[in-house]
Write a protein that holds these residues in place. Structure first.
Motif, PDB file in Angstrom:
ATOM      1  N   THR A 169      47.545  36.156  42.217  1.00 14.54           N
ATOM      2  CA  THR A 169      47.535  37.371  41.950  1.00 14.54           C
ATOM      3  C   THR A 169      47.096  37.738  40.391  1.00 14.54           C
ATOM      4  N   ALA A 185      45.459  36.906  47.514  1.00 14.05           N
ATOM      5  CA  ALA A 185      46.115  38.263  47.371  1.00 14.05           C
ATOM      6  C   ALA A 185      47.829  37.553  47.135  1.00 14.05           C
ATOM      7  N   GLY A 194      40.222  41.351  43.344  1.00 13.45           N
ATOM      8  CA  GLY A 194      40.925  41.816  44.624  1.00 13.45           C
ATOM      9  C   GLY A 194      39.930  42.937  45.384  1.00 13.45           C
ATOM     10  N   TYR A 240      41.055  35.601  51.807  1.00  8.56           N
ATOM     11  CA  TYR A 240      41.452  36.866  50.924  1.00  8.56           C
ATOM     12  C   TYR A 240      43.014  36.958  50.918  1.00  8.56           C
ATOM     13  N   VAL A 241      43.673  36.929  52.208  1.00 11.50           N
ATOM     14  CA  VAL A 241      45.030  37.053  52.291  1.00 11.50           C
ATOM     15  C   VAL A 241      45.878  36.017  51.389  1.00 11.50           C
ATOM     16  N   GLY A 262      38.075  42.361  48.786  1.00 10.96           N
ATOM     17  CA  GLY A 262      38.495  43.261  49.683  1.00 10.96           C
ATOM     18  C   GLY A 262      37.416  43.955  50.459  1.00 10.96           C
ATOM     19  N   MET A 315      43.195  37.725  41.369  1.00  6.90           N
ATOM     20  CA  MET A 315      42.934  38.917  42.076  1.00  6.90           C
ATOM     21  C   MET A 315      42.950  40.208  41.268  1.00  6.90           C
TER      22      MET A 315
END
Length: 112
Positions: free
Chosen positions: A56, A52, A70, A48-49, A74, A59
């Motif tokens: 981009t 992100a 995203g 996930y990180v 999340g 996401m």
């Protein structure tokens, strides 16, 4: 007052129990669940990180309305956390707690 009391184990009792097959099995069962689950969750979190930071555009892609990938991923982090908690509680109740109770009973016993 009619209640049973337990004996207080000595340090030697704990040392002996630590090397017993029952305790080693308990520890093995615990680790067999916790370590893979922790690794899986950390990989999921770092994915996930990384998405992100490096993906981009993906996401930020809208799935429907103003909801993006995203946001969905999340929120899935929270769902995953609750799922892991549920699975661990179920596992502990079925596997860990009975073994731990047996070990405690063996250490402390019942004193009349």
């Amino acid at each position: 007052m009619g209640g049973s009391s337990r004996r207080s184990p000595e340090a030697a009792d704990f040392e002996a129990m630590h090397s017993s097959p029952e305790f080693q099995e308990l520890r093995s069962k615990f680790r067999a669940f916790v370590f893979p689950m922790t690794i899986a969750f950390l990989l999921w979190y770092f994915l996930y990180v990384l998405l992100a930071v490096y993906a981009t555009d993906f996401m930020g892609t809208k799935v429907f309305g103003n909801i993006t990938w995203g946001l969905i991923i999340g929120l899935a982090q929270f769902v995953t956390t609750f799922l892991i908690t549920f699975l661990y509680i179920r596992f502990a109740n079925r596997v860990i707690d009975p073994r731990a109770a047996a070990i405690r009973h063996e250490l402390e016993g019942e004193v009349a």
